[in-house]
Write a protein that holds these residues in place. Structure first.
Motif, PDB file in Angstrom:
ATOM      1  N   ILE A   1       0.843  -1.203   0.000  1.00  0.00           N
ATOM      2  CA  ILE A   1       0.000   0.000   0.000  1.00  0.00           C
ATOM      3  C   ILE A   1       0.877   1.251   0.000  1.00  0.00           C
ATOM      4  O   ILE A   1       0.703   2.177  -0.789  1.00  0.00           O
ATOM      5  N   GLY A   2       1.882   1.243   0.889  1.00  0.00           N
ATOM      6  CA  GLY A   2       2.767   2.403   0.978  1.00  0.00           C
ATOM      7  C   GLY A   2       3.545   2.613  -0.303  1.00  0.00           C
ATOM      8  O   GLY A   2       3.707   3.740  -0.768  1.00  0.00           O
ATOM      9  N   GLY A   3       4.017   1.523  -0.891  1.00  0.00           N
ATOM     10  CA  GLY A   3       4.816   1.643  -2.105  1.00  0.00           C
ATOM     11  C   GLY A   3       3.994   2.153  -3.271  1.00  0.00           C
ATOM     12  O   GLY A   3       4.440   3.018  -4.031  1.00  0.00           O
ATOM     13  N   LEU A   4       2.763   1.638  -3.411  1.00  0.00           N
ATOM     14  CA  LEU A   4       1.941   2.074  -4.543  1.00  0.00           C
ATOM     15  C   LEU A   4       1.508   3.526  -4.388  1.00  0.00           C
ATOM     16  O   LEU A   4       1.475   4.275  -5.367  1.00  0.00           O
ATOM     17  N   THR A   5       1.201   3.945  -3.136  1.00  0.00           N
ATOM     18  CA  THR A   5       0.875   5.373  -2.979  1.00  0.00           C
ATOM     19  C   THR A   5       2.131   6.212  -3.182  1.00  0.00           C
ATOM     20  O   THR A   5       2.038   7.400  -3.497  1.00  0.00           O
ATOM     21  N   GLY A   6       3.296   5.598  -3.010  1.00  0.00           N
ATOM     22  CA  GLY A   6       4.537   6.312  -3.297  1.00  0.00           C
ATOM     23  C   GLY A   6       4.643   6.671  -4.764  1.00  0.00           C
ATOM     24  O   GLY A   6       5.177   7.718  -5.121  1.00  0.00           O
ATOM     25  N   LEU A   7       4.100   5.803  -5.624  1.00  0.00           N
ATOM     26  CA  LEU A   7       4.150   6.109  -7.058  1.00  0.00           C
ATOM     27  C   LEU A   7       3.277   7.302  -7.398  1.00  0.00           C
ATOM     28  O   LEU A   7       3.560   8.047  -8.331  1.00  0.00           O
TER      29      LEU A   7
END
Lengths: 541, 200
Positions: free
Chosen positions: A367-373
């Motif tokens: 979740i954190g990584g995808l919102t990072g994109l």
């Protein structure tokens, strides 16, 4: 392995004896296991202080207007929360505590390459931490710049920025020495038969991290040194009226501080790569790909710092290049996630507490990584830059990722370190509180950020009240989880049932030793004949 | 356990090389700032650099290079079995470091007397670029001077070790590592000198 060692008897391994009696036997010990434990206690203490500051921030934000503290106090509290959590908890967290204890054991070594340097780095950590905490008191008051020390404000404020910056410099030095020590250890001290293909993925992750520590941290050193020098002399290196450029400060700061997020998360990925195969009873799927992805995250992660500066006034070309490079980092990260999931596939999964934390890592980090994109893509970043969406994002990767992996490592290696077992039921309940509270807290932050609430203010417009109340309640649920977890660990340390040498039936070398491991590690140098996840060959299936 | 018989010269050297990388990167931050600002203010940098004394700079360069040669020769001398010569050469290198710092003292005090120091009112009145040039000059050469002092202290420490025989023909890795550090101090100056004194 037989469960011959009896931790309730006399065999307390490295926990007992030592060159000097009592406390001195610990704080002047060059035994990597003792230094690792010293780090762990210091790091957990720092975490508890930082968590209390975080709870205070949430309490202030439970309602619009001044609830608990004024603007200046609030600025100091979020600055200290950031400095403590980043420099005292997450960066040293897994490598300095668990890396110190288990890196030499994983490669079959007696100790790290430079034991005395190792002790020095712990002392530097303590001195740096003391300086960071001392900056809270006396002088001009606690620093109020945020952990990034952005110019020009950090040069103008009358608070104790210099002391805090010098503390960060010292902590950086400690981090460099640990990195250097581990690299030499991995290169020089592997046991016979411990080929690079047989290194555990935890060691691969640490090794990649260490390179980032060695190559990036000096830039942080010179950057915070320049802050101190500028505050004293006012040479104007970042002052446009003297020919300087404040953007250059941001570049120098993020050249270190973005790679630093990989210093934080890579060891966590290493821990997850240890836990997943053990509790799936399957060899790691795609071992080589996961090992290489650690190295490539370290390499590409060092080239993406500019994505923190999309709204700072960089050229459009620079923004596009940094945005592109940021997307590339997602590839090795995804390789890891897919390989973990593939390892789980058709595995014999047991949901013991370490596994629960490892699985949480996969979910929360994704979740954190995808919102990072969303943030790494220039167009969307403009809308959510400096909002609570960013705060939610990095808490998902840093706390949901590294924090949960730290707790996972704690639960995984606890029986090895202390020779006892904590209460599994309580540990599971604590995990449930943590996981639920975490999502209530930080998902609300993401939502309120998308609606436009800016970060770093003690006040907000009434429209944001509901989500802020939900977030604060989430912080309480999480606090219950944390307290339960720490109490359970502490009780387990004192009164837990004997755990045996290899309660999880893991195939890495540390589990061939008694629990707690003897002071001199391996009686005779081990000869390694199988990989770290070859349960069949190790006779553990 | 600190008395462990474990000995790994190659490992010690690897560690030293890694440490030297970190030192290079520490100065790297300052070199990056130099590169950016010199392209923004080429004229100011050129005129400001005329204020530096080429004689001082050249003498100090020669001193450092010679001292590096002395340290390299002392390693060879010790390996060939003449610790006496090694000590003399190390002593010469330490003396050179001191002369370097004395020169630096006179060079700096002359500048400061003329009002050319980081954050001075004179520099604030000059064109943009003078301020950052001298800011960088003082921070870079100051940090380098600090490394000269640290390097000299390390050389003094190995001097004592050679004298007492703890560093000897068989165990000379500490001397070699100290030499590597000293060459780094020299090498950084080899970049600082042309950037600030010569090319503009």
């Amino acid at each position: 392995m037989t469960q011959a060692a009896n931790p309730t008897g006399n065999d307390r391994g490295f926990l007992e004896g030592g060159k000097y009696p009592g406390l001195f036997g610990w704080i002047f010990s060059t035994d990597h296991k003792r230094i690792g434990l010293l780090y762990m206690y210091a790091i957990i203490t720092a975490f508890i202080v930082g968590a209390c500051l975080g709870l205070l921030i949430r309490l202030e934000l439970i309602a619009p207007g001044e609830t608990l503290m004024g603007a200046q106090t609030y600025n100091a509290v979020f600055t200290l929360h950031g400095v403590i959590m980043i420099f005292l908890f997450i960066i040293p967290g897994i490598p300095a505590a668990f890396g110190n204890i288990f890196l030499p054991l994983h490669i079959g070594a007696q100790d790290v390459a430079f034991p005395r340097l190792n002790l020095l780095s712990w002392w530097l950590y303590i001195i740096g931490a003391a300086m960071a905490l001392a900056s809270l008191f006396g002088g001009g008051g606690a620093p109020d710049t945020g952990w990034t020390f952005y110019v020009p404000f950090s040069l103008e404020t009358s608070t104790n920025v210099s002391l805090a910056a010098f503390g960060v410099f010292t902590l950086g030095f400690s981090s460099i020495l640990t990195g250097l020590n581990f690299i030499v250890t991995v290169h020089r001290l592997r046991a016979p038969g411990m080929t690079w293909r047989r290194l555990s993925l935890f060691v691969w992750a640490l090794y990649s991290t260490n390179w980032v520590q060695v190559l990036a941290t000096p830039i942080l050193g010179i950057t915070v040194a320049l802050i101190v020098l500028e505050r004293i002399f006012g040479a104007g290196l970042f002052d446009p009226t003297m020919g300087g450029d404040p953007i250059m400060y941001q570049h120098l700061f993020w050249i270190y501080s973005h790679p630093a997020v990989y210093i934080m998360v890579l060891p966590a990925m290493g821990v997850v790569s240890e836990i997943i195969p053990v509790f799936s009873r399957k060899p790691m799927f795609g071992y080589v790909a996961v090992a290489v992805s650690s190295l490539s995250i370290a390499a590409f992660g060092s080239l993406v710092w500019g994505h923190h500066m999309f709204t700072s006034g960089m050229s459009d070309t620079a923004i596009l290049v940094f945005s592109f490079l940021t997307f590339i980092v997602a590839i090795p990260s995804a390789i890891k996630v897919f390989n973990w999931v593939a390892t789980l596939y058709k595995g014999s999964i047991s949901l013991a507490p370490p596994m629960l934390y490892a699985l949480s890592f996969i979910i929360l980090f994704s979740i954190g990584g995808l919102t990072g994109l969303v943030l790494g893509s220039a167009a969307t970043d403009i809308h959510v830059h400096d909002t609570y969406f960013v705060v939610g994002h990095f808490h998902y990767v840093m706390f949901g990722g590294t924090g949960f992996a730290f707790f996972g490592a704690m639960h995984y290696w606890f029986p090895k370190i202390y020779g006892r077992m904590y209460n599994m039921r309580v540990a599971t309940i604590a995990w449930a509180f943590l996981f639920v509270g975490f999502n209530i807290l930080y998902f609300s932050m993401k939502l309120v950020g998308l609606r436009g609430m800016p970060r770093r203010y003690y006040d907000y417009v009434p429209e944001y009240t509901t989500l802020n109340v939900v977030a604060t309640v989430g912080s309480w649920v999480m606090a219950i989880g944390l307290i339960t977890m720490f109490v359970n660990i502490f009780v387990g340390m004192r009164r837990g049932a004997p755990a045996g040498d290899n309660p999880w039936k893991s195939a890495t070398l540390e589990w061939t030793l008694s629990s707690p491991p003897p002071a001199e590690n391996f009686e005779k140098e081990p000869v390694v004949t199988h990989g770290p996840y070859d349960y069949q060959e190790a006779g553990l299936l | 356990m600190s008395e462990a018989p474990h000995r790994d010269d190659a490992g010690a050297k690897l560690g030293m090389w890694l440490f030297l990388f970190t030192e290079l990167l520490l100065f790297g931050g300052l070199f990056v700032l130099y590169a950016v600002y010199v392209t923004r203010h080429p004229e100011s940098f050129a005129s400001a650099s005329n204020e530096l004394d080429l004689v001082f700079g050249t003498i100090n360069t020669l001193i450092l290079i010679t001292s590096s040669l002395a340290v390299a020769a002392s390693v060879t001398a010790l390996r060939k079995g003449s610790p006496g010569t090694a000590q003399v050469l190390l002593g010469a290198a330490i003396a050179a470091a001191m002369v370097f710092m004395i020169n630096k003292y006179f060079e700096w005090s002359e500048k400061i007397e003329h009002g050319l120091y980081a954050g001075s009112s004179l520099l604030k009145d000059r064109a943009d670029g003078w301020g950052v040039y001298f800011g960088l000059y003082y921070f870079t050469t100051g940090l380098h001077g600090l490394h000269v002092i640290i390097g000299a202290a390390i050389l003094a420490w190995v001097f004592i070790q050679v004298r007492s025989g703890r560093i000897n023909r068989e165990h000379y890795i500490s001397l070699e590592n100290a030499g590597l550090y000293w060459h780094l101090v020299d090498l950084i100056w080899i970049f600082v000198f042309p950037l600030y004194y010569l090319i503009l």
